[in-house]
Design an enzyme around this catalytic site. Structure first.
Site, PDB file in Angstrom:
ATOM      1  N   ARG A 179     -23.119  76.188 -40.956  1.00  0.00           N
ATOM      2  CA  ARG A 179     -23.750  77.504 -40.842  1.00  0.00           C
ATOM      3  C   ARG A 179     -25.217  77.342 -40.434  1.00  0.00           C
ATOM      4  O   ARG A 179     -25.730  78.119 -39.634  1.00  0.00           O
ATOM      5  CB  ARG A 179     -23.632  78.258 -42.166  1.00  0.00           C
ATOM      6  CG  ARG A 179     -22.208  78.642 -42.518  1.00  0.00           C
ATOM      7  CD  ARG A 179     -22.102  79.152 -43.941  1.00  0.00           C
ATOM      8  NE  ARG A 179     -22.860  80.378 -44.153  1.00  0.00           N
ATOM      9  CZ  ARG A 179     -23.027  80.938 -45.352  1.00  0.00           C
ATOM     10  NH1 ARG A 179     -22.506  80.370 -46.433  1.00  0.00           N
ATOM     11  NH2 ARG A 179     -23.724  82.057 -45.471  1.00  0.00           N
ATOM     12  N   CYS A 238     -30.690  81.027 -48.584  1.00  0.00           N
ATOM     13  CA  CYS A 238     -29.242  80.735 -48.546  1.00  0.00           C
ATOM     14  C   CYS A 238     -28.569  81.879 -47.813  1.00  0.00           C
ATOM     15  O   CYS A 238     -29.138  82.447 -46.883  1.00  0.00           O
ATOM     16  CB  CYS A 238     -28.689  80.534 -49.957  1.00  0.00           C
ATOM     17  SG  CYS A 238     -28.876  81.979 -51.032  1.00  0.00           S
TER      18      CYS A 238
END
Length: 281
Positions: A179, A238
């Site tokens: 990611r 995050c």
């Protein structure tokens, strides 16, 4: 092996179950059963005396992002009704790891609670030790939580934009490497993948060992490998501000005292069209 000063084990907690100054907080609405293949709602099985902290309910109701840090007023009203005082020893637990527990731990500390810990190994460790459980909806006696709100460790969009533009403060990204690099799609629809300029990849999973926070030697190694200078300030990020709290927990465990958390994290940054995004390592 050195353990974190912010965790307690199940034996420690079991010995103190009847302590009136102890508050036990479940951070997850579904908890594992002993066979490991199933989960039960909190009301059906939990540590005796515990209450449930819903990060999506105790949040800013006007924010377009998930589980955004609430105002002190919302927080103290909610936790006071849960029977939690700022003077209590607070132990947060979840199923078998630290994901939501670390975020709840961080929330309490932002609001001024001093004695907040995470149950090492979570509810799974409790079950494996054969310790008692109870069911039902808790009805705690209300307490007063007097906040000492310190917003400094919480970073919001404008401040994060300035940090990215100046490039003077380190950014540690807790998401998986795919990611971070943009090779994997984000789990939320329509969101760009990649990372903020200047960010470094510190997947939270590398800080764990068997679902628990790893020893200090492991934590130091992960940050060193990522090229993070532990003598300088760090902002953690995050997907939505949850696992970034694990990075904060690890940093404080190894003695770093200047760590902040970007509350909107990638849900905000990657969901906008006006932000700079980098792909690749």
């Amino acid at each position: 092996m050195t353990t974190s000063p912010f965790t307690v084990d199940v034996a420690w907690l079991h010995e103190r179950l009847n302590d009136p100054s102890l508050s036990i907080v479940s951070s997850k609405g579904l908890l594992p059963t002993l066979n490991g293949d199933e989960t039960l709602p909190f009301d059906e099985q939990h540590i005796p005396g515990s209450v449930y902290f819903d990060i999506d309910e105790i949040a800013d109701p006007d924010a377009p992002l998930p589980h955004t840090l609430s105002s002190p007023e919302i927080f103290v009203d909610a936790v006071g009704k849960m029977g939690i005082s700022d003077q209590d020893t607070i132990v947060v637990y979840e199923g078998a790891d630290l994901v939501f527990a670390a975020r709840v731990w961080w929330n309490f500390r932002i609001m001024g609670a001093k004695n907040v810990f995470i149950l090492n190994g979570g509810f799974r460790e409790w079950l494996n030790a054969g310790l008692p459980v109870e069911s039902g909806t808790p009805t705690p006696s209300p307490k007063t939580f007097t906040p000492k709100y310190n917003p400094a460790p919480a970073i919001f969009f404008d401040a994060m934009s300035a940090i990215v533009d100046k490039g003077e403060i380190q950014i540690a990204d807790a998401r998986a490497r795919g990611r971070f690099s943009g090779e994997e799609q984000e789990p939320r629809d329509g969101m760009r993948s990649g990372h903020m300029p200047g960010a470094k990849s510190v997947p939270f999973t590398e800080l764990l060992k068997n679902g628990k926070l790893g020893p200090v030697e492991q934590l130091l190694g992960v940050y060193k490998k990522a090229g993070i200078d532990l003598n300088k300030p760090i902002v953690t990020s995050c997907g939505s501000g949850v696992t970034a709290a694990i990075l904060i927990l690890a940093l404080e465990t190894i003695g770093h005292k200047d760590a902040m958390l970007y509350d909107g994290s990638w849900t905000e940054w990657g969901g906008r069209e006006d932000t700079k995004i980098i792909t690749g390592e």
